[in-house]
Design a protein around this motif. Structure first.
Motif, PDB file in Angstrom:
ATOM      1  N   ILE A   1       0.949  -1.185   0.031  1.00  0.00           N
ATOM      2  CA  ILE A   1      -0.027  -0.137   0.080  1.00  0.00           C
ATOM      3  C   ILE A   1       0.919   1.165   0.022  1.00  0.00           C
ATOM      4  O   ILE A   1       0.528   2.257  -0.836  1.00  0.00           O
ATOM      5  CB  ILE A   1      -0.888  -0.096   1.331  1.00  0.00           C
TER       6      ILE A   1
ATOM      7  N   VAL B   1      -5.898   6.984  10.364  1.00  0.00           N
ATOM      8  CA  VAL B   1      -5.975   7.500   8.907  1.00  0.00           C
ATOM      9  C   VAL B   1      -4.929   8.458   8.763  1.00  0.00           C
ATOM     10  O   VAL B   1      -4.152   8.597   7.870  1.00  0.00           O
ATOM     11  CB  VAL B   1      -7.230   7.690   8.295  1.00  0.00           C
ATOM     12  N   LYS B   2      -5.084   9.581   9.609  1.00  0.00           N
ATOM     13  CA  LYS B   2      -4.239  10.772   9.485  1.00  0.00           C
ATOM     14  C   LYS B   2      -2.660  10.301   9.762  1.00  0.00           C
ATOM     15  O   LYS B   2      -1.910  10.813   9.034  1.00  0.00           O
ATOM     16  CB  LYS B   2      -4.551  11.777  10.592  1.00  0.00           C
TER      17      LYS B   2
ATOM     18  N   SER C   1     -10.170   8.463  12.701  1.00  0.00           N
ATOM     19  CA  SER C   1      -9.562   9.523  11.902  1.00  0.00           C
ATOM     20  C   SER C   1      -7.953   9.742  12.080  1.00  0.00           C
ATOM     21  O   SER C   1      -7.342   9.898  11.328  1.00  0.00           O
ATOM     22  CB  SER C   1     -10.257  10.798  12.212  1.00  0.00           C
TER      23      SER C   1
ATOM     24  N   ASN D   1       1.260   3.984  -3.102  1.00  0.00           N
ATOM     25  CA  ASN D   1       0.556   5.046  -2.476  1.00  0.00           C
ATOM     26  C   ASN D   1      -0.928   4.997  -2.516  1.00  0.00           C
ATOM     27  O   ASN D   1      -1.976   5.741  -2.866  1.00  0.00           O
ATOM     28  CB  ASN D   1       0.982   6.394  -3.307  1.00  0.00           C
ATOM     29  N   GLY D   2      -1.458   3.769  -2.003  1.00  0.00           N
ATOM     30  CA  GLY D   2      -2.757   3.365  -2.176  1.00  0.00           C
ATOM     31  C   GLY D   2      -3.410   3.870  -0.548  1.00  0.00           C
ATOM     32  O   GLY D   2      -3.020   4.682   0.207  1.00  0.00           O
ATOM     33  N   LYS D   3      -4.739   3.572  -0.994  1.00  0.00           N
ATOM     34  CA  LYS D   3      -5.886   4.241   0.210  1.00  0.00           C
ATOM     35  C   LYS D   3      -5.514   3.386   1.510  1.00  0.00           C
ATOM     36  O   LYS D   3      -5.310   2.157   1.572  1.00  0.00           O
ATOM     37  CB  LYS D   3      -7.028   4.149  -0.326  1.00  0.00           C
ATOM     38  N   PHE D   4      -5.403   3.955   2.607  1.00  0.00           N
ATOM     39  CA  PHE D   4      -5.519   3.245   4.219  1.00  0.00           C
ATOM     40  C   PHE D   4      -6.722   2.251   3.939  1.00  0.00           C
ATOM     41  O   PHE D   4      -7.913   2.578   3.804  1.00  0.00           O
ATOM     42  CB  PHE D   4      -5.672   4.294   5.076  1.00  0.00           C
ATOM     43  N   PRO D   5      -6.298   1.189   4.349  1.00  0.00           N
ATOM     44  CA  PRO D   5      -7.382  -0.186   4.313  1.00  0.00           C
ATOM     45  C   PRO D   5      -8.284   0.022   5.522  1.00  0.00           C
ATOM     46  O   PRO D   5      -8.030   0.046   6.661  1.00  0.00           O
ATOM     47  CB  PRO D   5      -6.657  -1.231   4.374  1.00  0.00           C
ATOM     48  N   ASP D   6      -9.487  -0.046   5.163  1.00  0.00           N
ATOM     49  CA  ASP D   6     -10.580  -0.189   6.144  1.00  0.00           C
ATOM     50  C   ASP D   6     -10.451  -1.364   7.045  1.00  0.00           C
ATOM     51  O   ASP D   6     -10.776  -1.382   8.216  1.00  0.00           O
ATOM     52  CB  ASP D   6     -12.095  -0.224   5.599  1.00  0.00           C
TER      53      ASP D   6
ATOM     54  N   GLY E   1      -1.333   7.266   9.108  1.00  0.00           N
ATOM     55  CA  GLY E   1      -1.040   6.663   7.772  1.00  0.00           C
ATOM     56  C   GLY E   1      -0.529   5.372   7.917  1.00  0.00           C
ATOM     57  O   GLY E   1      -0.016   4.760   8.859  1.00  0.00           O
TER      58      GLY E   1
END
Length: 237
Positions: A118, A149-150, A146, A122-127, A152
């Motif tokens: 990831i 995710v911030k 939040s 540079n992928g999205k933070f995984p749920d 990272g």
């Protein structure tokens, strides 16, 4: 007595909201890189940073309260504080509270690999890395998610790698401080057997198992956890 709260992997100090509002004389730390500064890559470095902070703030009668990675940091800090090579005054530390703890914290290799991918892409933070927070009540759940995710994926990977390399199985019997172990009986990340091992090998420990508690038991069932910590602290006075 001062409670110093140490968060888990990828988190920030807001996970301790229900403890900070309940106890007097509390400090909930953000480890370096969470989000400010550069994240440290091993438990020993974080533990030394915690001891430095205790000294800088001139804290005494300190109870280190750690969750998961934070519990590893608390144990490592106790070991460093009592080592012959340190200049730290070990009398500053009074006790430990270890929540979701283990003397060894191996992380699934697939998780480390997927996080590295990831970051590289540079992928999205995984749920799926937020799944353990599902039972937190709002607004805390959103605030904690939040913050993660911030911070990272790169910070999460460093934290998980620090956990993966942590192993004090041969050393923990030298920690003489009073210790309260707390674990949820539904914790699949640091299951009860981890805390039972600590109970059997720490010379001055006691264990509280919280019914229906998961890995985030301190934030889910905070009334029970806070009461347990308070009983332990009252016994130290």
């Amino acid at each position: 007595m001062t409670f110093v709260f140490l968060h888990g992997s990828g988190c920030m100090n807001n996970v301790w909201a229900h403890q900070v509002s309940f106890f007097n004389n509390t400090i909930a730390l953000n480890f370096p890189g969470h989000p400010d500064g550069e994240a440290l890559s091993d438990v020993k470095s974080i533990a030394q940073w915690v001891l430095n902070t205790v000294e800088q703030e001139d804290l005494t009668d300190v109870v280190l309260v750690g969750h998961s990675l934070g519990s590893a940091v608390a144990m490592q800090a106790a070991l460093l504080a009592s080592s012959e090579s340190t200049t730290f005054d070990s009398s500053r530390l009074k006790a430990l509270v270890l929540i979701g703890a283990g003397a060894k914290l191996k992380v699934m290799p697939q998780l480390l690999t997927s996080l590295a991918t990831i970051i590289e892409e540079n992928g999205k933070f995984p749920d799926y890395l937020l799944a353990s927070n599902q039972q937190l009540q709002e607004p805390l759940r959103t605030e904690v998610n939040s913050a993660i995710v911030k911070n990272g994926a790169a910070v999460m990977l460093k934290d998980f790698t620090a956990c993966d390399n942590f192993d004090v199985m041969q050393e923990i019997d030298s920690i003489k401080l009073p210790i309260q172990l707390i674990v949820g009986d539904k914790d699949i990340m640091t299951p009860i057997k981890y805390s039972e091992y600590l109970l059997a090998n720490l010379p001055n420990a006691q264990l509280e198992v919280i019914d229906a508690g998961t890995h985030m038991v301190f934030a889910e069932q905070y009334d029970k956890v806070n009461a347990c910590i308070q009983r332990f602290a009252d016994g130290l006075a």
